[in-house]
Motif scaffolding. Structure first.
Motif, PDB file in Angstrom:
ATOM      1  N   UNK A  80       0.944  -0.910   0.064  1.00 38.98           N
ATOM      2  CA  UNK A  80       0.343  -0.077   0.192  1.00 38.98           C
ATOM      3  C   UNK A  80       0.795   1.065   0.008  1.00 38.98           C
ATOM      4  N   UNK A  81       0.721   2.429  -0.785  1.00 34.95           N
ATOM      5  CA  UNK A  81       1.193   3.494  -0.280  1.00 34.95           C
ATOM      6  C   UNK A  81       1.858   3.944   0.228  1.00 34.95           C
ATOM      7  N   UNK A  82       0.663   4.078   1.552  1.00 35.60           N
ATOM      8  CA  UNK A  82       1.206   4.597   3.280  1.00 35.60           C
ATOM      9  C   UNK A  82       2.686   4.251   2.901  1.00 35.60           C
ATOM     10  N   UNK A  83       2.990   2.265   2.561  1.00 37.76           N
ATOM     11  CA  UNK A  83       4.403   1.959   3.115  1.00 37.76           C
ATOM     12  C   UNK A  83       5.522   1.701   2.390  1.00 37.76           C
ATOM     13  N   UNK A  84       5.007   1.459   1.046  1.00 33.33           N
ATOM     14  CA  UNK A  84       6.364   1.326  -0.232  1.00 33.33           C
ATOM     15  C   UNK A  84       5.705   1.627  -1.400  1.00 33.33           C
ATOM     16  N   UNK A  85       5.865   1.204  -2.203  1.00 37.41           N
ATOM     17  CA  UNK A  85       5.698   1.826  -4.470  1.00 37.41           C
ATOM     18  C   UNK A  85       5.252   1.002  -4.092  1.00 37.41           C
ATOM     19  N   UNK A  86       4.277   0.543  -5.640  1.00 38.06           N
ATOM     20  CA  UNK A  86       3.482   0.037  -6.185  1.00 38.06           C
ATOM     21  C   UNK A  86       4.941  -0.736  -7.312  1.00 38.06           C
ATOM     22  N   UNK A  87       6.170   0.604  -8.026  1.00 40.10           N
ATOM     23  CA  UNK A  87       6.555   0.192  -9.128  1.00 40.10           C
ATOM     24  C   UNK A  87       7.671  -1.450  -8.617  1.00 40.10           C
ATOM     25  N   UNK A  88       8.090  -2.676  -9.711  1.00 37.75           N
ATOM     26  CA  UNK A  88       8.216  -2.855  -8.566  1.00 37.75           C
ATOM     27  C   UNK A  88       9.929  -3.054  -8.612  1.00 37.75           C
ATOM     28  N   UNK A  89      10.041  -2.823  -8.049  1.00 37.00           N
ATOM     29  CA  UNK A  89      12.507  -2.360  -8.318  1.00 37.00           C
ATOM     30  C   UNK A  89      12.435  -2.044  -6.856  1.00 37.00           C
ATOM     31  N   UNK A  90      12.807  -2.267  -6.234  1.00 35.16           N
ATOM     32  CA  UNK A  90      14.363  -2.612  -5.349  1.00 35.16           C
ATOM     33  C   UNK A  90      13.806  -1.364  -4.141  1.00 35.16           C
ATOM     34  N   UNK A  91      14.725  -0.250  -4.585  1.00 35.46           N
ATOM     35  CA  UNK A  91      13.572   1.495  -4.061  1.00 35.46           C
ATOM     36  C   UNK A  91      12.248   1.449  -3.856  1.00 35.46           C
ATOM     37  N   UNK A  92      11.963   1.020  -4.357  1.00 37.87           N
ATOM     38  CA  UNK A  92      10.310   1.085  -4.514  1.00 37.87           C
ATOM     39  C   UNK A  92       9.645   0.921  -3.202  1.00 37.87           C
TER      40      UNK A  92
END
Length: 458
Positions: free
Chosen positions: A133-145
């Motif tokens: 969820x956006x409140x925790x981490x990003x949707x993009x499938x990258x290590x940074x996100x």
């Protein structure tokens, strides 16, 4: 060690919550949240409890709906307006069927965190932490996100504040005028495929014509032009929840300032767990998701804990059942029996979404409309046989014309899903499917709703 009573959840096991790698940044965000104004207030939460108490007695009906998971990228005024518009249409149709007020609660202005079935996900040979969820981490499938970032809590707060500001303005500023809402519904039933619902819409029109003839225009009767609307979300990220918890200066009671109603998910309802410990301490109405693995023993403990031993405190606890259409008969009767044996005054509501998720032949997660409807029908049937009150429905839905659930009036198929599949997590009903469900629930509600409701209206 906890710094206050509300912090006692920190001594419990963390379930479905992220581990932040920068404790200093996390503490800074939590400190900032404690300084910000709450999003909702104690009197609003108490008013909702009063309305939910009426639902538990069959004197009102609950409509709860909204996004699976709110998104930072897909947020805008149009999305909020279109969601609110379809909720108002659904509520009007349900009011006509139930002949009682409909309590309107959105999964909005806080529904940013999502529990996941696995801690990681894999694409090809690459495995990364799951999107939570956006409140925790990003949707993009990258290590940074996928690294949990506490700063996202502040963005969620800002978006929630803007959303609530717009909703409050529309709820009280004339957008909710019953005549406007009904005209939108007439537009829906004008479609050839919606012919089956035209009689209900025409009967509603006759009622509104009578009201106008009697001189009760929206300008003369505020109730015809305004509504009460409440926010809700799953209280999953407890650092955020605690950061917005406030003490009511009038009573000294703790209030979750993140939303009017918060609920505990099926994956985080451990009786001795962190989420139950947090929710038992605030005065807001609390929802509890109940799935096939909910045992009668655990339910007893959870009810007693979340109601703080006050089993007659109607409006405090909502049981949100989520079994799957083919499992309602197996599980709902035993849970009803458990509650009746305890004598607990709860609100029963049906979430027909989560137990009916399947993978389509084209690889998309979806929910067949007929299965969603089937679970609602089973929910009403079992309550009718038990003489208990089917208090409400809980849908994952959007006001947008997405193609995420199959079926409905437009008969969406597996092949249609790729057209406008926009959800970040689970498939949602589109505006047409959601309104169609309201018409179908309207038909279910025309039958006597429960022995309790009949007694209450006598």
């Amino acid at each position: 060690m906890p710094t206050s009573a509300i912090s006692s959840w920190r001594d419990r096991e963390r379930i479905q919550m992220p581990v932040y790698t920068d404790p200093t940044a996390l503490r800074a965000v939590e400190a900032r949240l404690r300084q910000l104004p709450p999003l909702v207030f104690a009197d609003e939460a108490r008013r909702l409890r009063t309305e939910l108490a009426a639902v538990s007695r069959g004197e009102a009906f609950l409509l709860q709906g909204g996004d699976c998971a709110e998104s930072f990228d897909q947020f805008g005024a149009d999305q909020v307006r279109d969601f609110f518009k379809v909720m108002l249409q659904m509520a009007m149709v349900l009011t006509y069927g139930a002949k009682v007020p409909v309590v309107k609660v959105g999964r909005i202005a806080g529904q940013f965190a999502k529990p996941r079935s696995a801690p990681t996900e894999k694409v090809g040979e690459v495995e990364l932490p799951s999107y939570r969820g956006d409140i925790i981490n990003g949707f993009d499938f990258t290590e940074a996100a996928r690294v949990p970032d506490p700063e996202r809590m502040l963005q969620a707060y800002t978006q929630s504040a803007a959303t609530l500001n717009m909703l409050r303005g529309m709820a009280k500023g004339g957008f909710a005028d019953v005549n406007k809402v009904h005209q939108w519904t007439l537009d829906f039933t004008a479609e050839d495929k919606a012919e089956a619902y035209r009689d209900i819409a025409n009967a509603l029109q006759d009622t509104l014509d009578f009201i106008r003839a009697a001189g009760l225009s929206p300008r003369k009767a505020e109730e015809l032009a305004t509504v009460d609307f409440y926010s809700s979300h799953e209280a999953l990220l407890l650092e955020y929840e605690e950061g917005l918890t406030r003490t009511d200066p009038m009573t000294g009671e703790l209030v979750a300032g993140s939303g009017h109603l918060i609920w505990i998910g099926d994956r985080t309802r451990q009786p001795d767990g962190a989420h139950v410990d947090f929710c038992r301490q605030v005065i807001n109405p609390i929802g509890l998701k109940c799935g096939p693995t909910t045992s009668s023993e655990d339910l007893k403990v959870l009810i007693d804990t979340l109601m703080n031993g006050k089993l007659d405190d109607a409006g405090r606890l909502m049981l949100i059942t989520r079994f799957g259409a083919d499992k309602v008969e197996e599980h709902l009767p035993r849970l009803i029996d458990t509650v009746e044996e305890m004598g607990a005054k709860v609100v029963w509501t049906c979430d027909p979404m989560h137990g009916n998720t399947i993978k389509s032949a084209t690889g998309y997660k979806t929910r067949p409309f007929e299965n969603v409807l089937g679970e609602v029908q089973e929910f009403f049937r079992v309550h009718g046989e038990k003489g208990t009150t089917p208090g409400g429905v809980h849908f994952e839905m959007t006001g947008q014309d997405v193609t995420e659930c199959t079926g409905g009036l437009r008969a969406l198929t597996d092949e249609d899903l790729s057209d406008r599949y926009h959800t970040a997590c689970d498939p949602r009903l589109n505006a047409s499917q959601a309104l169609e469900l309201a018409f179908l629930v309207n038909q279910l509600m025309r039958a006597p709703r429960s022995a309790a409701a009949q007694v209450a209206s006598a």
